[in-house]
Design a protein around this motif. Structure first.
Motif, PDB file in Angstrom:
ATOM      1  N   ARG A  88       0.824  -1.224   0.000  1.00 46.23           N
ATOM      2  CA  ARG A  88       0.000   0.000   0.000  1.00 46.23           C
ATOM      3  C   ARG A  88       0.853   1.267   0.000  1.00 46.23           C
ATOM      4  O   ARG A  88       0.459   2.272  -0.580  1.00 46.23           O
ATOM      5  CB  ARG A  88      -0.915   0.017   1.232  1.00 46.23           C
ATOM      6  N   PHE A  89       1.994   1.212   0.674  1.00 45.67           N
ATOM      7  CA  PHE A  89       2.872   2.378   0.783  1.00 45.67           C
ATOM      8  C   PHE A  89       4.111   2.167  -0.086  1.00 45.67           C
ATOM      9  O   PHE A  89       4.589   1.046  -0.245  1.00 45.67           O
ATOM     10  CB  PHE A  89       3.338   2.579   2.220  1.00 45.67           C
ATOM     11  N   THR A  90       4.628   3.272  -0.616  1.00 42.83           N
ATOM     12  CA  THR A  90       5.862   3.228  -1.409  1.00 42.83           C
ATOM     13  C   THR A  90       6.792   4.332  -0.945  1.00 42.83           C
ATOM     14  O   THR A  90       6.403   5.512  -0.930  1.00 42.83           O
ATOM     15  CB  THR A  90       5.564   3.416  -2.901  1.00 42.83           C
ATOM     16  N   ILE A  91       7.992   3.944  -0.573  1.00 43.32           N
ATOM     17  CA  ILE A  91       9.002   4.919  -0.175  1.00 43.32           C
ATOM     18  C   ILE A  91       9.945   5.151  -1.353  1.00 43.32           C
ATOM     19  O   ILE A  91      10.276   4.214  -2.096  1.00 43.32           O
ATOM     20  CB  ILE A  91       9.779   4.449   1.081  1.00 43.32           C
ATOM     21  N   SER A  92      10.343   6.398  -1.544  1.00 46.07           N
ATOM     22  CA  SER A  92      11.271   6.740  -2.617  1.00 46.07           C
ATOM     23  C   SER A  92      12.126   7.913  -2.155  1.00 46.07           C
ATOM     24  O   SER A  92      11.848   8.517  -1.117  1.00 46.07           O
ATOM     25  CB  SER A  92      10.516   7.082  -3.901  1.00 46.07           C
ATOM     26  N   ARG A  93      13.147   8.246  -2.927  1.00 43.69           N
ATOM     27  CA  ARG A  93      14.020   9.350  -2.537  1.00 43.69           C
ATOM     28  C   ARG A  93      14.648   9.990  -3.757  1.00 43.69           C
ATOM     29  O   ARG A  93      14.776   9.376  -4.819  1.00 43.69           O
ATOM     30  CB  ARG A  93      15.112   8.870  -1.575  1.00 43.69           C
ATOM     31  N   GLU A  94      15.041  11.234  -3.571  1.00 43.12           N
ATOM     32  CA  GLU A  94      15.827  11.955  -4.566  1.00 43.12           C
ATOM     33  C   GLU A  94      17.132  12.339  -3.880  1.00 43.12           C
ATOM     34  O   GLU A  94      17.153  13.261  -3.055  1.00 43.12           O
ATOM     35  CB  GLU A  94      15.100  13.215  -5.035  1.00 43.12           C
ATOM     36  N   ASN A  95      18.196  11.632  -4.202  1.00 47.25           N
ATOM     37  CA  ASN A  95      19.468  11.870  -3.522  1.00 47.25           C
ATOM     38  C   ASN A  95      19.993  13.284  -3.752  1.00 47.25           C
ATOM     39  O   ASN A  95      20.566  13.893  -2.850  1.00 47.25           O
ATOM     40  CB  ASN A  95      20.507  10.847  -3.983  1.00 47.25           C
ATOM     41  N   ALA A  96      19.785  13.810  -4.932  1.00 48.57           N
ATOM     42  CA  ALA A  96      20.292  15.155  -5.236  1.00 48.57           C
ATOM     43  C   ALA A  96      19.626  16.218  -4.373  1.00 48.57           C
ATOM     44  O   ALA A  96      20.196  17.290  -4.153  1.00 48.57           O
ATOM     45  CB  ALA A  96      20.074  15.466  -6.706  1.00 48.57           C
ATOM     46  N   LYS A  97      18.429  15.911  -3.909  1.00 47.62           N
ATOM     47  CA  LYS A  97      17.688  16.868  -3.084  1.00 47.62           C
ATOM     48  C   LYS A  97      17.653  16.455  -1.619  1.00 47.62           C
ATOM     49  O   LYS A  97      17.009  17.127  -0.802  1.00 47.62           O
ATOM     50  CB  LYS A  97      16.249  17.005  -3.598  1.00 47.62           C
ATOM     51  N   ASN A  98      18.317  15.337  -1.284  1.00 50.87           N
ATOM     52  CA  ASN A  98      18.277  14.824   0.101  1.00 50.87           C
ATOM     53  C   ASN A  98      16.835  14.759   0.619  1.00 50.87           C
ATOM     54  O   ASN A  98      16.548  15.164   1.754  1.00 50.87           O
ATOM     55  CB  ASN A  98      19.133  15.676   1.027  1.00 50.87           C
ATOM     56  N   THR A  99      15.965  14.249  -0.205  1.00 53.71           N
ATOM     57  CA  THR A  99      14.542  14.210   0.107  1.00 53.71           C
ATOM     58  C   THR A  99      14.017  12.783  -0.001  1.00 53.71           C
ATOM     59  O   THR A  99      14.372  12.056  -0.935  1.00 53.71           O
ATOM     60  CB  THR A  99      13.759  15.127  -0.837  1.00 53.71           C
ATOM     61  N   VAL A 100      13.170  12.429   0.960  1.00 49.32           N
ATOM     62  CA  VAL A 100      12.519  11.127   0.954  1.00 49.32           C
ATOM     63  C   VAL A 100      11.014  11.346   0.899  1.00 49.32           C
ATOM     64  O   VAL A 100      10.493  12.331   1.449  1.00 49.32           O
ATOM     65  CB  VAL A 100      12.917  10.298   2.196  1.00 49.32           C
ATOM     66  N   TYR A 101      10.329  10.447   0.218  1.00 46.32           N
ATOM     67  CA  TYR A 101       8.875  10.527   0.050  1.00 46.32           C
ATOM     68  C   TYR A 101       8.233   9.245   0.562  1.00 46.32           C
ATOM     69  O   TYR A 101       8.850   8.187   0.586  1.00 46.32           O
ATOM     70  CB  TYR A 101       8.508  10.708  -1.419  1.00 46.32           C
ATOM     71  N   LEU A 102       6.972   9.362   0.933  1.00 44.50           N
ATOM     72  CA  LEU A 102       6.182   8.191   1.291  1.00 44.50           C
ATOM     73  C   LEU A 102       4.824   8.342   0.630  1.00 44.50           C
ATOM     74  O   LEU A 102       4.028   9.192   1.020  1.00 44.50           O
ATOM     75  CB  LEU A 102       6.028   8.035   2.804  1.00 44.50           C
ATOM     76  N   ARG A 103       4.584   7.548  -0.383  1.00 40.78           N
ATOM     77  CA  ARG A 103       3.284   7.528  -1.043  1.00 40.78           C
ATOM     78  C   ARG A 103       2.431   6.499  -0.333  1.00 40.78           C
ATOM     79  O   ARG A 103       2.787   5.327  -0.235  1.00 40.78           O
ATOM     80  CB  ARG A 103       3.446   7.154  -2.510  1.00 40.78           C
ATOM     81  N   MET A 104       1.290   6.942   0.170  1.00 43.31           N
ATOM     82  CA  MET A 104       0.404   6.077   0.942  1.00 43.31           C
ATOM     83  C   MET A 104      -0.915   5.935   0.199  1.00 43.31           C
ATOM     84  O   MET A 104      -1.634   6.917   0.019  1.00 43.31           O
ATOM     85  CB  MET A 104       0.176   6.665   2.331  1.00 43.31           C
ATOM     86  N   ASN A 105      -1.202   4.731  -0.228  1.00 44.97           N
ATOM     87  CA  ASN A 105      -2.458   4.426  -0.924  1.00 44.97           C
ATOM     88  C   ASN A 105      -3.333   3.513  -0.067  1.00 44.97           C
ATOM     89  O   ASN A 105      -2.846   2.893   0.876  1.00 44.97           O
ATOM     90  CB  ASN A 105      -2.167   3.742  -2.259  1.00 44.97           C
ATOM     91  N   SER A 106      -4.591   3.434  -0.419  1.00 48.94           N
ATOM     92  CA  SER A 106      -5.533   2.554   0.286  1.00 48.94           C
ATOM     93  C   SER A 106      -5.448   2.744   1.792  1.00 48.94           C
ATOM     94  O   SER A 106      -5.361   1.777   2.558  1.00 48.94           O
ATOM     95  CB  SER A 106      -5.262   1.086  -0.076  1.00 48.94           C
TER      96      SER A 106
END
Length: 120
Positions: free
Chosen positions: A65-83
């Protein structure tokens, strides 16, 4: 180093949200990054982690349901939460490992938390 989390809010069950967490400050690099959550009256728990090479780990309760991703150039992490489910309601915190040079890990840092509320 400061971690700034954003993206929380109120959503109905079955809906989606995307959390973001950006690291800033003086550091050689960011190692693994992760998301934790703490529901009222419960202990903080690990939700997902992502290593610099993109390898990911998920708690069983969110896998698929959840997907974690990151952009190393921006030192940013994301968490996409579905359902999303009511039991996903919690304050979500990001955390990051830092490196002071290519071989030496430094302190780990926490973001300030962002509240996710899922209504039934």
């Amino acid at each position: 180093v400061q971690l700034q989390a954003s993206g929380g809010g109120l959503v109905q069950a079955g809906g989606s949200l995307r959390l973001s967490c950006a690291a800033s400050g003086s550091v050689f690099s960011i190692g693994w990054m992760g998301w934790y959550r703490q529901a009222p009256g419960k202990e903080r728990e690990l939700v997902a982690t992502i290593f610099r090479d993109g390898d990911t780990r998920y708690a069983p309760s969110v896998k698929g349901r959840f997907t974690i991703s990151r952009e190393n150039a921006k030192n940013t992490v994301y968490l996409r939460m579905n359902s999303l489910k009511p039991e996903d309601t919690a304050v979500y915190y990001c955390k990051a490992e830092t490196y002071s040079d290519p071989w030496t890990t430094g302190p780990e840092y926490w973001g300030q938390g962002t509240l996710v509320t899922v209504s039934s």
